[in-house]
Design an enzyme around this catalytic site. Sequence first.
Site, PDB file in Angstrom:
ATOM      1  N   THR A   1      26.052 -17.736 -53.118  1.00 17.86           N
ATOM      2  CA  THR A   1      26.153 -18.130 -51.705  1.00 17.86           C
ATOM      3  C   THR A   1      24.942 -17.661 -50.894  1.00 17.86           C
ATOM      4  O   THR A   1      24.320 -18.451 -50.178  1.00 17.86           O
ATOM      5  CB  THR A   1      27.441 -17.526 -51.088  1.00 17.86           C
ATOM      6  OG1 THR A   1      28.545 -17.956 -51.878  1.00 17.86           O
ATOM      7  CG2 THR A   1      27.643 -17.959 -49.657  1.00 17.86           C
TER       8      THR A   1
ATOM      9  N   LYS B   1      31.065  -0.992 -47.511  1.00 22.41           N
ATOM     10  CA  LYS B   1      30.308  -1.135 -46.253  1.00 22.41           C
ATOM     11  C   LYS B   1      30.472   0.091 -45.349  1.00 22.41           C
ATOM     12  O   LYS B   1      29.496   0.582 -44.768  1.00 22.41           O
ATOM     13  CB  LYS B   1      30.751  -2.411 -45.534  1.00 22.41           C
ATOM     14  CG  LYS B   1      30.375  -3.669 -46.316  1.00 22.41           C
ATOM     15  CD  LYS B   1      31.094  -4.899 -45.775  1.00 22.41           C
ATOM     16  CE  LYS B   1      30.705  -6.151 -46.547  1.00 22.41           C
ATOM     17  NZ  LYS B   1      31.579  -7.294 -46.250  1.00 22.41           N
TER      18      LYS B   1
HETATM   19  N1  HSE Z   1      33.158 -11.074 -49.216  1.00 24.95           N
HETATM   20  C1  HSE Z   1      32.533 -10.490 -48.064  1.00 24.95           C
HETATM   21  C2  HSE Z   1      33.446 -10.686 -46.878  1.00 24.95           C
HETATM   22  C3  HSE Z   1      31.202 -11.162 -47.845  1.00 24.95           C
HETATM   23  O1  HSE Z   1      34.436 -11.414 -46.991  1.00 24.95           O
HETATM   24  O2  HSE Z   1      33.217 -10.103 -45.833  1.00 24.95           O
HETATM   25  C4  HSE Z   1      30.220 -10.341 -47.138  1.00 24.95           C
HETATM   26  O3  HSE Z   1      30.034  -9.091 -47.679  1.00 24.95           O
END
Ligand code: HSE
Length: 436
Positions: A22, A213
């Site tokens: 992506t 994160k």
């Molecule tokens: N899979 C992650 C989300 C994409 O849904 O936030 C971005 O890190």
Amino acid sequence: MAFVMTDMDRKTWRVGVAGLGTVGAGLLNFLAERPGFAPAGGRAVVTGVSARSRTRPRPFDISNLPWFDDPVALARSPDVDVFVELIGGSDGPAKAAVEAALSLGKPVVTANKALIAEHGAELAALAEAKGAPLLFEAAVMGGTPAVKMVREALVGDDIQSIAGILNGTCNYILTEMEAGGRSFADVLGEAQRLGYAEADPTMDVGGFDAAHKITILAALAFGCAPNFAAAEIEGIEQVDLLDIRMARDLGYRIKLVASAERSEDGVLVRVHPSLAPLDHPLAQAGGALNALFIEGRRIGRIFVQGPGAGAGPTAAAVAADIADVMTAPQRPVFQAPAGALEPFKAVDPSKMTGRAYLRFLVKDEPGVIAAVSETLAGAGVSIESFLQKPTEGAQGVPIVLTTHAVTESALTAAVERIAGLEAVLDRPRLLRIARI
Ligand code: HSE
């Protein structure tokens, strides 16, 4: 005299892109729309790509780009000045290729939160020893600034806490479940089709992506080494439509909240499905949006909200890091040079206090509510509000309550005792009320 830069003056940065999923696709589209992307006195030109499959159908043509089967070979290619890692995964080819590029002193731009959260300290040491930037704005909140905001713009503050919605997939799922009364599985499939979810959606719905994160933000904010192993993680797989509805009746919305707090005892990093008051900005950030509160001693509260996933926004953040490489910023990878980062001192979560939402499925017979409330009182848990909603034809009746602030250990002890009561028919549900 006006300052005018011609194409002749611009340094060409030859970019190798590993991973054409992506975000990789988003970056190639971005560079096709802005050929030779030329901010900050340099121009970016793709001189090599690598992905798992060369022939997989793609919405763009890669036949004219030099192809590498092995991302490590791409990272080492003499035709690559900047290595962009969009493969993903904390180990394996992503880590090997990033290490190969950094070892040669090449700048690395990555969107890989797992890699930075789990190996950030050692990679920072390598990058700084080689004098190579290691940049990862796209790893947190996709296109919405978070990494640079915390590392650079807020470095003059003492950040005390960070809390927010850091996973677009979970936010999308919870929003759609509430709006359409739809099942978890149904909405997850849609999030995958829209390109929000990771290749392995467990990373999203299990809370691991948000934990990666918030681990990165905690390190940047508090000047410590990232320590993913210390994060307390709970995903949204167990959130029922019933809880979403009950929470709403009590004036709350369920969100997957990632938080990091610093106290004298150390740092606590957690991800939990949590209740936010309906009128709170976190409750109002719907769909795939991400949102973040930062609380600092000097600046006070900052709120930022925006797209945290998807090809276009995330590729824009990667491009911003490529622009930073062109200006050659020589900041430490985290808040301080790798050798000077504080060791991560974890706080024992069982000592934390907070309010909670509890749901029990109980027999509809005399004395049950008294037994539940006596057990809570015996464990020192004080009830704030209470709701009983009989459901026609269903076995048992759900009761829901919210508590006043209580320690995590008292709360879990009370829930275990209630689970053992003869009148309780199902596993109790415990959700935290967000401290925001
Ligand atoms: N899979 C992650 C989300 C994409 O849904 O936030 C971005 O890190």
